[in-house]
Design a protein around this motif. Structure first.
Motif: not given
Length: 302
Positions: A180-186, A214-224
């Motif tokens: 899967m792809t996406g800039n989601i940190g480590s 189901g193929t790429s991710w997104q960060n949810m940022g300031n997610n609570g």
């Protein structure tokens, strides 16, 4: 994950009511896997004694028979439970009596879908167990050297997440995973779930990510979420629930990317939040306690 899940407690609530102490005391183990099927909840432990229990209501628990060793996860599908751990696996049709399956390696998570169980674990290991079979089939993984902690299923694929934000998916009937792809940190991702419209994963340092395809991710940022580890996420109707390391419960409503903490979190705030399961109007949760294991429940819908 297993090293952080100390002295597990099991708790239950109906429709997010008040968590109360159950009438049954479980052995003082670390219960890090829960599943529901055939009218029963089943919890498994990772202390090496193979302790597992079943319950129809989350209140009264009875010991299973036939299990042994270190167990990390359990799933149910098409009339069969399968539990996995360190060089052990077991199956059961009733959730009470269990039979060993020949297994090598460490499995940390398991899910069922489209006629097979998919188990994930140490160093990116992925294996499949078909309906009615007791033989594992190796799945080609894109991940090696880092652990996979969790797996879930939607209508056409399994999604797997793990250490240092590694993730991949496996399509129905395929034997080869795709990254899967996406800039989601480590940050480590400990748990992933699907609610019918999107995947959401949670992990260390309050990390929460989402995917609609189901193929790429997104960060949810300031997610609570507060900056702690979150070890379990489940679909709850159209919402998600996740369990924090201090026993806190958070809710994510449909269409939102911001979690809200629930005032009726678990009554204990010591140790590690470990696992959630929702079925038949009941939520069962295992979480950490520094003393002997106990069970909490609520028998009233709210």
């Amino acid at each position: 994950v297993q090293d952080e899940m100390r002295r597990q407690t099991v708790a239950m609530a109906k429709e997010l009511g008040v968590w109360q102490i159950s009438t049954t005391s479980l052995a003082s183990d670390e219960y890090c896997g829960i599943a529901y099927g055939n009218g029963k909840f089943v919890v498994v432990s990772d202390t090496g004694t193979g302790d597992a229990y079943y319950s129809a209501d989350g209140n009264t628990w009875n010991p299973c028979t036939g299990t042994s060793g270190i167990l990390y996860s359990v799933a149910y599908g098409n009339g069969r439970f399968v539990a996995v751990g360190e060089d052990v696996a077991f199956y059961s049709t009733d959730g009470i009596s269990w039979t060993a399956i020949t297994t090598t390696g460490v499995f940390l998570g398991i899910a069922y879908g489209n006629g097979r169980f998919i188990a994930v674990g140490g160093s990116g290991k992925v294996s499949a167990l078909a309906d009615g079979s007791t033989t594992w089939t190796a799945i080609t993984s894109t991940i090696s050297g880092t652990d996979l902690y969790s797996v879930c299923y939607d209508t056409d694929r399994f999604i797997m997440v793990g250490q240092t934000a590694k993730s991949q998916y496996l399509l129905n009937s395929s034997t080869t995973c795709v990254a899967m792809t996406g800039n989601i940190g480590s940050d480590d991702l400990f748990s992933v779930a699907y609610n019918g419209t999107r995947f959401v994963a949670v992990g260390a340092n309050g990390r929460s990510i989402r995917s609609t395809n189901g193929t790429s991710w997104q960060n949810m940022g300031n997610n609570g979420l507060s900056s702690q580890s979150y070890y379990s996420i489940i679909p709850y109707g159209t919402k998600f629930l996740c369990l924090g390391a201090n026993g806190s419960l958070y809710e994510l409503i449909q269409g939102s990317n911001v979690w809200g903490i629930l005032t009726n979190s678990l009554s204990s705030t010591t140790g590690q939040g470990a696992s959630l399961c929702y079925a038949n109007g009941i939520i069962v949760a295992s979480y950490g306690a520094e003393s002997s294991t106990k069970v909490e429940y609520n028998s009233t819908d709210t």
